[in-house]
Design a protein around this motif. Structure first.
Motif, PDB file in Angstrom:
ATOM      1  N   LYS A 125       0.825  -1.208   0.000  1.00  0.00           N
ATOM      2  CA  LYS A 125       0.000   0.000   0.000  1.00  0.00           C
ATOM      3  C   LYS A 125       0.856   1.254   0.000  1.00  0.00           C
ATOM      4  O   LYS A 125       0.491   2.273  -0.596  1.00  0.00           O
ATOM      5  CB  LYS A 125      -0.935  -0.011   1.218  1.00  0.00           C
ATOM      6  N   ASN A 140      -2.817   3.108  10.370  1.00  0.00           N
ATOM      7  CA  ASN A 140      -3.978   3.481   9.560  1.00  0.00           C
ATOM      8  C   ASN A 140      -3.699   3.455   8.060  1.00  0.00           C
ATOM      9  O   ASN A 140      -4.058   4.383   7.321  1.00  0.00           O
ATOM     10  CB  ASN A 140      -4.527   4.850   9.971  1.00  0.00           C
ATOM     11  N   PHE A 141      -3.074   2.379   7.584  1.00  0.00           N
ATOM     12  CA  PHE A 141      -3.012   2.150   6.142  1.00  0.00           C
ATOM     13  C   PHE A 141      -4.431   1.945   5.617  1.00  0.00           C
ATOM     14  O   PHE A 141      -5.283   1.372   6.304  1.00  0.00           O
ATOM     15  CB  PHE A 141      -2.182   0.905   5.839  1.00  0.00           C
ATOM     16  N   ASP A 142      -4.697   2.383   4.413  1.00  0.00           N
ATOM     17  CA  ASP A 142      -6.025   2.219   3.816  1.00  0.00           C
ATOM     18  C   ASP A 142      -6.148   0.811   3.228  1.00  0.00           C
ATOM     19  O   ASP A 142      -6.080   0.602   2.018  1.00  0.00           O
ATOM     20  CB  ASP A 142      -6.255   3.281   2.736  1.00  0.00           C
ATOM     21  N   LYS A 177     -12.119   5.017   4.506  1.00  0.00           N
ATOM     22  CA  LYS A 177     -10.783   5.478   4.129  1.00  0.00           C
ATOM     23  C   LYS A 177      -9.868   5.320   5.329  1.00  0.00           C
ATOM     24  O   LYS A 177      -9.866   6.139   6.255  1.00  0.00           O
ATOM     25  CB  LYS A 177     -10.847   6.941   3.691  1.00  0.00           C
ATOM     26  N   GLY A 178      -9.123   4.246   5.345  1.00  0.00           N
ATOM     27  CA  GLY A 178      -8.257   3.928   6.468  1.00  0.00           C
ATOM     28  C   GLY A 178      -8.292   2.431   6.705  1.00  0.00           C
ATOM     29  O   GLY A 178      -8.863   1.672   5.916  1.00  0.00           O
ATOM     30  N   ALA A 179      -7.685   1.984   7.790  1.00  0.00           N
ATOM     31  CA  ALA A 179      -7.625   0.552   8.091  1.00  0.00           C
ATOM     32  C   ALA A 179      -8.961   0.088   8.666  1.00  0.00           C
ATOM     33  O   ALA A 179      -9.374   0.533   9.731  1.00  0.00           O
ATOM     34  CB  ALA A 179      -6.495   0.267   9.072  1.00  0.00           C
ATOM     35  N   GLN A 196     -12.337   9.252  11.141  1.00  0.00           N
ATOM     36  CA  GLN A 196     -11.423   9.614  10.067  1.00  0.00           C
ATOM     37  C   GLN A 196     -10.106  10.113  10.643  1.00  0.00           C
ATOM     38  O   GLN A 196     -10.090  10.905  11.585  1.00  0.00           O
ATOM     39  CB  GLN A 196     -12.048  10.693   9.177  1.00  0.00           C
ATOM     40  N   THR A 246      -4.369   8.692   6.455  1.00  0.00           N
ATOM     41  CA  THR A 246      -3.777   7.371   6.249  1.00  0.00           C
ATOM     42  C   THR A 246      -2.253   7.483   6.214  1.00  0.00           C
ATOM     43  O   THR A 246      -1.697   8.532   5.868  1.00  0.00           O
ATOM     44  CB  THR A 246      -4.272   6.739   4.943  1.00  0.00           C
ATOM     45  N   TYR A 247      -1.613   6.393   6.551  1.00  0.00           N
ATOM     46  CA  TYR A 247      -0.150   6.374   6.609  1.00  0.00           C
ATOM     47  C   TYR A 247       0.449   6.716   5.256  1.00  0.00           C
ATOM     48  O   TYR A 247       1.378   7.532   5.156  1.00  0.00           O
ATOM     49  CB  TYR A 247       0.319   4.991   7.048  1.00  0.00           C
TER      50      TYR A 247
END
Length: 345
Positions: free
Chosen positions: A87, A119-121, A197-199, A307, A310-311
């Protein structure tokens, strides 16, 4: 000379199935989960070549073989680490992680919590059957206390993980629970996971009919499901029961079950708010042993979402800022360093 534009052909669930023989035990809950994932994929509108399924080790981790997308059957507990790298370098891809209660919460527990806090998507699907199935029936991090298995003949003395409480403690931005035997609910939560939008962390109760059959039967069977499960919906009161005659209200900070009727109505009940972090903590703790008298129903649905950047987005912004301030780097110069030595005979 005019040219006609050919619209891409709409995909169906069959387009996401491969020619590989599905090799799970007959009756395994994994079949249902696979079916629901293949069913919802066309509705996401993502080309198959932009979807990646990454798995670790375990029965569930055969998933990439059966999805007609890109995928990787990786190593034990490290699907989250591999998906993070993917990602970070290809943020435009839709990345799905398939893991189990053993793979994702034991050897992979450290990787799971750090993926969630970063918080990777990506979308984490944790198949929880409260047992190690691939290695033939040892107790897992989610097995109940006193569980008798091949590795615990006198009963497990371990206290089990509560996966959603763990995820919330790691500051996950989306946590939810569904089950293999409620296809419509599972489909809806898979879509919700993708839309976040995020993990996203989706725990799925999955029956292992060979080594732990009926572990979640009280929540899935028609005779007991209505009384034992609580399906939460945004903005709705917490109501359950076969006759929808029970609800949960807050007595201060303590959830209590009440009968709806003369004394209490829906207006007196706890209203579910997916953005309320503090109530989400209470909700994750509705995790009673259903064999104990006076236990609370088990919640299903989206417990919490929020929210947060993201990383991969923050990393890209940091790199862009560094490039604008310092210019393009020179790898050879970096490796050579600022000091050199000349060695003579």
């Amino acid at each position: 000379m005019s040219t006609a534009t050919i619209a891409p052909q709409a995909l169906t669930a069959k387009d996401f199935a491969t020619d590989q023989e599905v090799r799970w035990c007959p009756g395994c809950g994994d079949y249902s989960i696979l079916k629901q994932v293949q069913t919802i994929m066309p509705s996401l509108g993502i080309p198959r070549e932009n979807i990646v399924i990454v798995s670790g080790i375990g029965c569930s981790s055969r998933f990439p073989y059966y999805m007609n997308t890109y995928g990787m059957h990786s190593i034990h507990g490290r699907a989250t680490a591999i998906a993070s790298g993917l990602k970070a370098t290809r943020p435009e891809l839709s990345v799905w992680i398939v893991t189990g209660d053993g793979d994702g919460l034991s050897i992979g527990g450290n990787h799971t919590i750090h993926l969630l806090r970063r918080n990777f998507d990506v979308n984490v699907m944790l198949f929880n059957n409260q047992i190690y199935g691939l290695t033939k029936g040892q107790y897992s991090p989610t097995s109940e206390e006193n569980k008798v298995t091949k590795s615990t003949p006198f009963g497990s003395i371990d206290h089990p993980f509560n996966p959603l409480a763990l995820a919330l403690g790691a500051d996950a931005t989306f946590i939810a629970r569904s089950m293999d035997r409620d296809p419509k609910h599972l489909q809806e939560l898979l879509k919700r996971s993708h839309a976040h939008k995020g993990a996203s962390f989706l725990e799925i109760y999955q029956n292992c009919n060979i080594f732990n059959d009926g572990a979640f039967e009280i929540f899935t069977e028609k005779s007991s499901k209505a009384e034992e499960t609580l399906f939460v919906e945004q903005g709705q009161p917490l109501i359950f029961g076969a006759q929808k005659n029970k609800g949960i209200r807050l007595d201060g900070l303590k959830p209590v079950v009440v009968e709806l009727g003369s004394e209490y109505s829906a207006a007196d009940l706890w209203i579910h708010d997916e953005s309320d972090f503090y109530k989400a903590q209470l909700l994750t703790r509705l995790f009673d042993d259903p064999r104990i008298e006076g236990h609370m129903p088990r919640p299903f649905g989206v417990f919490y979402q929020t929210q947060r950047p993201t990383y991969e987005a923050v990393m890209a912004a940091q790199l862009e800022d560094a490039l604008s301030r310092k210019g393009a780097g020179d790898l050879d110069k970096l490796l050579a360093g600022n000091e050199t030595w000349t060695i003579t005979a």
